[in-house]
Write an enzyme that holds these catalytic residues in place. Structure first.
Site, PDB file in Angstrom:
ATOM      1  N   GLU A 137       0.846  -1.194   0.000  1.00  0.00           N
ATOM      2  CA  GLU A 137       0.000   0.000   0.000  1.00  0.00           C
ATOM      3  C   GLU A 137       0.884   1.248   0.000  1.00  0.00           C
ATOM      4  O   GLU A 137       2.041   1.206   0.413  1.00  0.00           O
ATOM      5  CB  GLU A 137      -0.914  -0.071   1.239  1.00  0.00           C
ATOM      6  CG  GLU A 137      -1.837   1.088   1.489  1.00  0.00           C
ATOM      7  CD  GLU A 137      -2.837   1.388   0.380  1.00  0.00           C
ATOM      8  OE1 GLU A 137      -2.409   1.563  -0.774  1.00  0.00           O
ATOM      9  OE2 GLU A 137      -4.037   1.510   0.677  1.00  0.00           O
ATOM     10  N   ASP A 138       0.317   2.351  -0.481  1.00  0.00           N
ATOM     11  CA  ASP A 138       1.078   3.598  -0.505  1.00  0.00           C
ATOM     12  C   ASP A 138       1.187   4.238   0.880  1.00  0.00           C
ATOM     13  O   ASP A 138       2.258   4.642   1.299  1.00  0.00           O
ATOM     14  CB  ASP A 138       0.460   4.595  -1.510  1.00  0.00           C
ATOM     15  CG  ASP A 138      -1.054   4.745  -1.363  1.00  0.00           C
ATOM     16  OD1 ASP A 138      -1.638   4.203  -0.399  1.00  0.00           O
ATOM     17  OD2 ASP A 138      -1.658   5.412  -2.227  1.00  0.00           O
TER      18      ASP A 138
ATOM     19  N   ASP B 217      -3.327   5.597   6.802  1.00  0.00           N
ATOM     20  CA  ASP B 217      -3.781   6.834   7.425  1.00  0.00           C
ATOM     21  C   ASP B 217      -4.637   6.450   8.640  1.00  0.00           C
ATOM     22  O   ASP B 217      -4.096   6.159   9.703  1.00  0.00           O
ATOM     23  CB  ASP B 217      -4.561   7.597   6.347  1.00  0.00           C
ATOM     24  CG  ASP B 217      -4.927   9.004   6.735  1.00  0.00           C
ATOM     25  OD1 ASP B 217      -4.129   9.654   7.405  1.00  0.00           O
ATOM     26  OD2 ASP B 217      -6.023   9.466   6.352  1.00  0.00           O
TER      27      ASP B 217
ATOM     28  N   PHE C 226      -0.862  16.273   4.361  1.00  0.00           N
ATOM     29  CA  PHE C 226      -1.342  15.649   3.127  1.00  0.00           C
ATOM     30  C   PHE C 226      -0.200  15.592   2.114  1.00  0.00           C
ATOM     31  O   PHE C 226       0.369  16.607   1.746  1.00  0.00           O
ATOM     32  CB  PHE C 226      -2.538  16.399   2.547  1.00  0.00           C
ATOM     33  CG  PHE C 226      -3.261  15.562   1.540  1.00  0.00           C
ATOM     34  CD1 PHE C 226      -4.208  14.631   1.949  1.00  0.00           C
ATOM     35  CD2 PHE C 226      -2.959  15.660   0.184  1.00  0.00           C
ATOM     36  CE1 PHE C 226      -4.848  13.811   1.029  1.00  0.00           C
ATOM     37  CE2 PHE C 226      -3.599  14.847  -0.751  1.00  0.00           C
ATOM     38  CZ  PHE C 226      -4.542  13.932  -0.321  1.00  0.00           C
TER      39      PHE C 226
ATOM     40  N   ARG D  29       0.528  12.057  -9.007  1.00  0.00           N
ATOM     41  CA  ARG D  29       0.930  10.665  -8.739  1.00  0.00           C
ATOM     42  C   ARG D  29       2.309  10.370  -9.329  1.00  0.00           C
ATOM     43  O   ARG D  29       3.045   9.533  -8.842  1.00  0.00           O
ATOM     44  CB  ARG D  29      -0.066   9.681  -9.372  1.00  0.00           C
ATOM     45  CG  ARG D  29      -1.414   9.628  -8.706  1.00  0.00           C
ATOM     46  CD  ARG D  29      -2.188   8.417  -9.212  1.00  0.00           C
ATOM     47  NE  ARG D  29      -3.611   8.502  -8.928  1.00  0.00           N
ATOM     48  CZ  ARG D  29      -4.180   8.119  -7.787  1.00  0.00           C
ATOM     49  NH1 ARG D  29      -3.451   7.644  -6.809  1.00  0.00           N
ATOM     50  NH2 ARG D  29      -5.482   8.220  -7.622  1.00  0.00           N
TER      51      ARG D  29
END
Ligand code: IMP
Ligand code: MG
Length: 177
Positions: A100-101, A104, A153, A166
């Site tokens: 996963e990136d 959170d 963010f 991206r």
């Protein structure tokens, strides 16, 4: 209509990210020695990281992709995740590493790991490029973590803001003018 302009400042440089991915690949290769590894990449953000990581892993690797999204408008209250695109292949008896990136709140991965666990993999672990521990709502066991980052963010290396950025080769923080 005047739109606020975004400014991206570098949080983790391309060199730092690439170096860390190389280290993670070495670690994963040691841990899975003598085994084959099935990488489950989470679309869309996880793809850039998955590909770079896969290149640094020396045990045999297969790859599959899955896309998930939160149900309804309000991620925060529901915590329910919908599988938008499921895996192509079975994971039964495979050594699965979910890639996963960013983690959170932890809701997406908490749900996804439960779903995958039910499909009978030989083993199931989680690898994330970034982790925002301050934002965690649901407990998720992270087996491999690239970087812990503050509650900001971020974009780049697969991560987007409104589908932009991206393709940045580094991790940046979005600020507004
Ligand atoms: P979680 O379920 O709250 O852990 O959500 C994780 C997902 O939210 C990630 O896979 C990203 O798609 C998105 N996300 C969380 N933080 C960021 C960020 O800083 N930048 C871009 N996307 C983010
Ligand atoms: Mg994601």
């Amino acid at each position: 209509m005047s739109e606020k302009k975004e400014i991206i400042s570098v949080l983790l440089s391309e060199e730092e990210v690439d170096k860390r991915i190389r280290e993670m690949g070495e670690q994963i290769s040691r841990d899975y020695e003598g085994k084959s590894l099935h990488l489950v990449s989470i679309l869309r953000g996880g793809v850039f990281f998955s590909c770079e990581l896969a290149k640094r892993i020396t045990v045999p690797v297969s790859l599959d992709f899955m896309s998930v999204s939160s149900y309804g408008m309000d991620t925060k209250s529901s915590g329910v995740v919908k599988v938008v695109k499921d895996l192509d292949d079975s994971i039964r008896d495979k050594h699965v590493l979910v890639v996963e990136d960013i983690i959170d709140s932890g809701r997406t991965l908490n749900y996804l790991l439960e779903v995958l666990k039910g499909r009978g993999p030989a083993s199931l672990k989680l690898c994330t490029m970034l982790d925002k521990p301050d934002r965690r709502v649901v407990d998720v066991k992270v087996d491999y973590r690239g970087f812990e980052i503050p509650d900001k963010f971020v974009v780049g290396y697969g991560l987007d803001y409104a589908q932009k950025y991206r393709n940045l080769p580094y991790i940046g923080v979005v600020e507004f003018e």
